[in-house]
Design a protein around this motif. Structure first.
Motif, mmCIF file in Angstrom:
data_model
loop_
_atom_site.group_PDB
_atom_site.id
_atom_site.type_symbol
_atom_site.label_atom_id
_atom_site.label_comp_id
_atom_site.label_asym_id
_atom_site.label_seq_id
_atom_site.Cartn_x
_atom_site.Cartn_y
_atom_site.Cartn_z
ATOM 1 N N GLY A 169 74.945 47.329 8.217
ATOM 2 C CA GLY A 169 75.820 48.458 8.481
ATOM 3 C C GLY A 169 75.371 49.752 7.823
ATOM 4 O O GLY A 169 76.156 50.687 7.689
ATOM 5 N N ARG A 170 74.082 49.838 7.454
ATOM 6 C CA ARG A 170 73.596 51.054 6.799
ATOM 7 C C ARG A 170 72.084 51.166 6.969
ATOM 8 O O ARG A 170 71.397 50.205 7.331
ATOM 9 C CB ARG A 170 73.948 51.043 5.313
ATOM 10 C CG ARG A 170 73.261 49.953 4.521
ATOM 11 C CD ARG A 170 73.611 49.952 3.042
ATOM 12 N NE ARG A 170 72.758 49.044 2.286
ATOM 13 C CZ ARG A 170 73.020 47.756 2.095
ATOM 14 N NH1 ARG A 170 74.139 47.226 2.549
ATOM 15 N NH2 ARG A 170 72.172 46.999 1.412
ATOM 16 N N VAL A 171 71.576 52.355 6.686
ATOM 17 C CA VAL A 171 70.149 52.593 6.497
ATOM 18 C C VAL A 171 69.949 52.931 5.029
ATOM 19 O O VAL A 171 70.677 53.764 4.474
ATOM 20 C CB VAL A 171 69.637 53.760 7.365
ATOM 21 C CG1 VAL A 171 68.155 54.024 7.091
ATOM 22 C CG2 VAL A 171 69.857 53.473 8.849
ATOM 23 N N ASP A 172 68.997 52.284 4.392
ATOM 24 C CA ASP A 172 68.728 52.524 2.975
ATOM 25 C C ASP A 172 67.503 53.410 2.797
ATOM 26 O O ASP A 172 66.600 53.441 3.640
ATOM 27 C CB ASP A 172 68.484 51.203 2.240
ATOM 28 C CG ASP A 172 69.741 50.358 2.136
ATOM 29 O OD1 ASP A 172 70.844 50.933 2.074
ATOM 30 O OD2 ASP A 172 69.621 49.110 2.122
ATOM 31 N N ALA A 173 67.462 54.121 1.687
ATOM 32 C CA ALA A 173 66.293 54.886 1.268
ATOM 33 C C ALA A 173 65.778 54.297 -0.039
ATOM 34 O O ALA A 173 66.557 53.829 -0.873
ATOM 35 C CB ALA A 173 66.641 56.356 1.079
ATOM 36 N N TYR A 174 64.451 54.302 -0.192
ATOM 37 C CA TYR A 174 63.804 53.797 -1.400
ATOM 38 C C TYR A 174 62.818 54.842 -1.906
ATOM 39 O O TYR A 174 62.184 55.548 -1.114
ATOM 40 C CB TYR A 174 62.997 52.524 -1.107
ATOM 41 C CG TYR A 174 63.799 51.314 -0.714
ATOM 42 C CD1 TYR A 174 64.045 50.285 -1.625
ATOM 43 C CD2 TYR A 174 64.295 51.177 0.578
ATOM 44 C CE1 TYR A 174 64.771 49.156 -1.251
ATOM 45 C CE2 TYR A 174 65.028 50.056 0.956
ATOM 46 C CZ TYR A 174 65.255 49.059 0.039
ATOM 47 O OH TYR A 174 65.978 47.945 0.414
ATOM 48 N N THR A 188 72.036 53.888 -0.384
ATOM 49 C CA THR A 188 72.466 54.064 0.995
ATOM 50 C C THR A 188 72.133 55.461 1.477
ATOM 51 O O THR A 188 72.502 56.455 0.854
ATOM 52 C CB THR A 188 73.975 53.812 1.136
ATOM 53 O OG1 THR A 188 74.261 52.460 0.756
ATOM 54 C CG2 THR A 188 74.426 54.030 2.574
ATOM 55 N N PHE A 189 71.423 55.541 2.593
ATOM 56 C CA PHE A 189 71.053 56.817 3.196
ATOM 57 C C PHE A 189 72.009 57.189 4.328
ATOM 58 O O PHE A 189 72.477 58.314 4.416
ATOM 59 C CB PHE A 189 69.607 56.728 3.708
ATOM 60 C CG PHE A 189 69.125 57.940 4.450
ATOM 61 C CD1 PHE A 189 69.061 59.178 3.834
ATOM 62 C CD2 PHE A 189 68.719 57.837 5.777
ATOM 63 C CE1 PHE A 189 68.610 60.298 4.518
ATOM 64 C CE2 PHE A 189 68.261 58.948 6.472
ATOM 65 C CZ PHE A 189 68.212 60.184 5.849
ATOM 66 N N ILE A 190 72.325 56.224 5.197
ATOM 67 C CA ILE A 190 73.269 56.444 6.295
ATOM 68 C C ILE A 190 74.256 55.279 6.344
ATOM 69 O O ILE A 190 73.848 54.112 6.342
ATOM 70 C CB ILE A 190 72.564 56.543 7.668
ATOM 71 C CG1 ILE A 190 71.515 57.646 7.666
ATOM 72 C CG2 ILE A 190 73.585 56.790 8.780
ATOM 73 C CD1 ILE A 190 70.629 57.634 8.912
ATOM 74 N N ASP A 191 75.527 55.600 6.407
ATOM 75 C CA ASP A 191 76.572 54.602 6.610
ATOM 76 C C ASP A 191 76.779 54.485 8.119
ATOM 77 O O ASP A 191 77.353 55.371 8.751
ATOM 78 C CB ASP A 191 77.857 55.034 5.908
ATOM 79 C CG ASP A 191 78.998 54.041 6.089
ATOM 80 O OD1 ASP A 191 78.832 53.050 6.831
ATOM 81 O OD2 ASP A 191 80.067 54.270 5.502
ATOM 82 N N MET A 192 76.309 53.381 8.719
ATOM 83 C CA MET A 192 76.352 53.244 10.168
ATOM 84 C C MET A 192 77.760 52.999 10.706
ATOM 85 O O MET A 192 77.988 53.103 11.911
ATOM 86 C CB MET A 192 75.434 52.107 10.616
ATOM 87 C CG MET A 192 73.960 52.322 10.311
ATOM 88 S SD MET A 192 73.269 53.828 11.036
ATOM 89 C CE MET A 192 73.520 53.512 12.773
ATOM 90 N N THR A 193 78.702 52.687 9.829
ATOM 91 C CA THR A 193 80.069 52.492 10.306
ATOM 92 C C THR A 193 80.667 53.807 10.812
ATOM 93 O O THR A 193 81.634 53.806 11.573
ATOM 94 C CB THR A 193 80.968 51.913 9.198
ATOM 95 O OG1 THR A 193 81.028 52.833 8.105
ATOM 96 C CG2 THR A 193 80.422 50.576 8.713
ATOM 97 N N VAL A 194 80.077 54.930 10.410
ATOM 98 C CA VAL A 194 80.557 56.229 10.860
ATOM 99 C C VAL A 194 80.155 56.495 12.307
ATOM 100 O O VAL A 194 80.927 57.041 13.096
ATOM 101 C CB VAL A 194 80.013 57.354 9.949
ATOM 102 C CG1 VAL A 194 80.443 58.722 10.471
ATOM 103 C CG2 VAL A 194 80.502 57.159 8.516
ATOM 104 N N THR A 195 78.930 56.097 12.662
ATOM 105 C CA THR A 195 78.419 56.362 14.005
ATOM 106 C C THR A 195 78.761 55.247 14.980
ATOM 107 O O THR A 195 78.759 55.448 16.188
ATOM 108 C CB THR A 195 76.894 56.507 13.980
ATOM 109 O OG1 THR A 195 76.318 55.290 13.486
ATOM 110 C CG2 THR A 195 76.475 57.646 13.082
ATOM 111 N N GLY A 196 79.056 54.057 14.468
ATOM 112 C CA GLY A 196 79.179 52.894 15.324
ATOM 113 C C GLY A 196 77.801 52.364 15.663
ATOM 114 O O GLY A 196 76.791 53.048 15.521
ATOM 115 N N GLY A 197 77.735 51.137 16.141
ATOM 116 C CA GLY A 197 76.441 50.547 16.449
ATOM 117 C C GLY A 197 75.669 50.191 15.194
ATOM 118 O O GLY A 197 76.195 50.199 14.075
ATOM 119 N N VAL A 198 74.386 49.875 15.380
ATOM 120 C CA VAL A 198 73.510 49.502 14.273
ATOM 121 C C VAL A 198 72.219 50.297 14.380
ATOM 122 O O VAL A 198 71.864 50.819 15.433
ATOM 123 C CB VAL A 198 73.192 47.990 14.288
ATOM 124 C CG1 VAL A 198 74.466 47.168 14.171
ATOM 125 C CG2 VAL A 198 72.430 47.600 15.566
ATOM 126 N N ALA A 199 71.507 50.389 13.280
ATOM 127 C CA ALA A 199 70.229 51.091 13.273
ATOM 128 C C ALA A 199 69.149 50.210 13.881
ATOM 129 O O ALA A 199 69.018 49.038 13.536
ATOM 130 C CB ALA A 199 69.851 51.474 11.847
#
Length: 293
Positions: A169-174, A188-199
């Motif tokens: 449910g997210r995209v991470d940054a390292y 956490t870079f992007i919380d995908m629960t905001v956009t819906g769907g998955v990365a």
């Protein structure tokens, strides 16, 4: 307004793996479930296909010629001129419930690919990993406990690596060390629960912004380096899967899509499901170097 053109009406079962070859001026891409590598030439409109013995994961250019790629059983080289494959390493040979998925070279010429759990009818198990293959062909496990590896990309300055477990449910940054290829400081870079769907598949543009495909939603989204949503492009079909910049000036965003063996009635009102699309999004991208091994 973004110009969207279907350049190959491939009806791909699971299009993925977009990769621009700046020397040849062609876009390589794959159809995982149909077991085909595609080579699209925008100058002629020709799309050549190469059959593979197994499901594909991802592809990269190889400095010595041909491609480096992953299939179900690990890392391989591929020679398009002869159609031959050369096995390199299978770090998950003892794991029949996983296959390799998303990946690409980093800007220093190492090749990355992650695995995913794929057993129809069974609950997802977080047993996959993200791997890095160095020029000496040694393979290193970098992230463990993954359900589905996706969203891999590297910032223009090679200081940040982006990665998503699609089931997280997210995209991470390292933090990324370009000299060693090591990673640390996951956040956490992007919380995908905001956009819906998955990365799904992703890339970065020359301005350092992150582009990611979001299956089921029809969306391809652009985020700035702080994770702020900057732009959303809606495709005429529902399942975009991967994206990469190409073209002579790197000003075309190519996007693969998928049919996923769904019935024809599912696509009522959609255009060119499973097609390869070319988008004019108003920014340019970057090329990735070939694998040095």
């Amino acid at each position: 307004m973004v110009e969207i053109t279907c350049v190959v009406d491939a009806k791909a079962e699971l299009g993925e793996g977009t990769l621009w070859d700046p020397k040849a001026g062609v876009l390589w891409w794959i159809d995982i479930w149909s077991r085909h590598i595609h080579r699209y030439d925008p100058a002629t409109g020709r799309n050549d296909t190469f059959e593979t013995p197994e499901y594909l994961g991802c592809i990269g250019l190889r400095e010595k010629g041909g491609l480096v790629l992953t299939m179900t059983d690990g890392f391989h080289f591929f020679d398009p001129d002869t159609g031959t494959f050369e096995a390199i390493a299978d770090p998950e040979a003892d794991m029949p419930d996983t296959r390799f998925n998303d990946g690409k070279p980093d800007r220093q010429g190492r090749f990355w690919s992650g695995s995913m759990f794929e057993v129809p009818g069974r609950k997802v198990e977080f047993v996959g990993s993200l791997y890095r293959m160095d020029a000496d062909l040694s393979v290193h496990r970098m992230i463990e406990g993954v359900g589905c590896s996706n969203g891999l990309a590297f910032s223009p300055d090679s200081k940040t690596m982006y990665f998503s477990d699609s089931y997280s449910g997210r995209v991470d940054a390292y933090d990324f060390d370009p000299i060693t290829g090591d990673i640390e400081n996951r956040r956490t870079f992007i919380d995908m629960t905001v956009t819906g769907g998955v990365a799904d598949g992703a890339t970065v543009d020359a301005e350092g912004c992150y582009w990611v495909t979001i299956p089921v939603t029809s969306k391809v989204c652009r985020y700035d380096p702080d994770g702020k949503l900057m732009q959303t492009v809606v495709l005429p079909t529902d399942l975009p899967t991967c994206c990469e910049f190409g073209g002579t000036d790197l000003d075309v965003l190519y996007v693969t899509t998928a049919v996923l063996k769904r019935p024809a009635e599912h696509f009522a009102g959609q255009k060119n499901p499973g097609g390869l699309f070319a988008l004019d999004v108003g920014v340019k991208g970057l090329t990735l170097p070939a694998f040095k091994g």
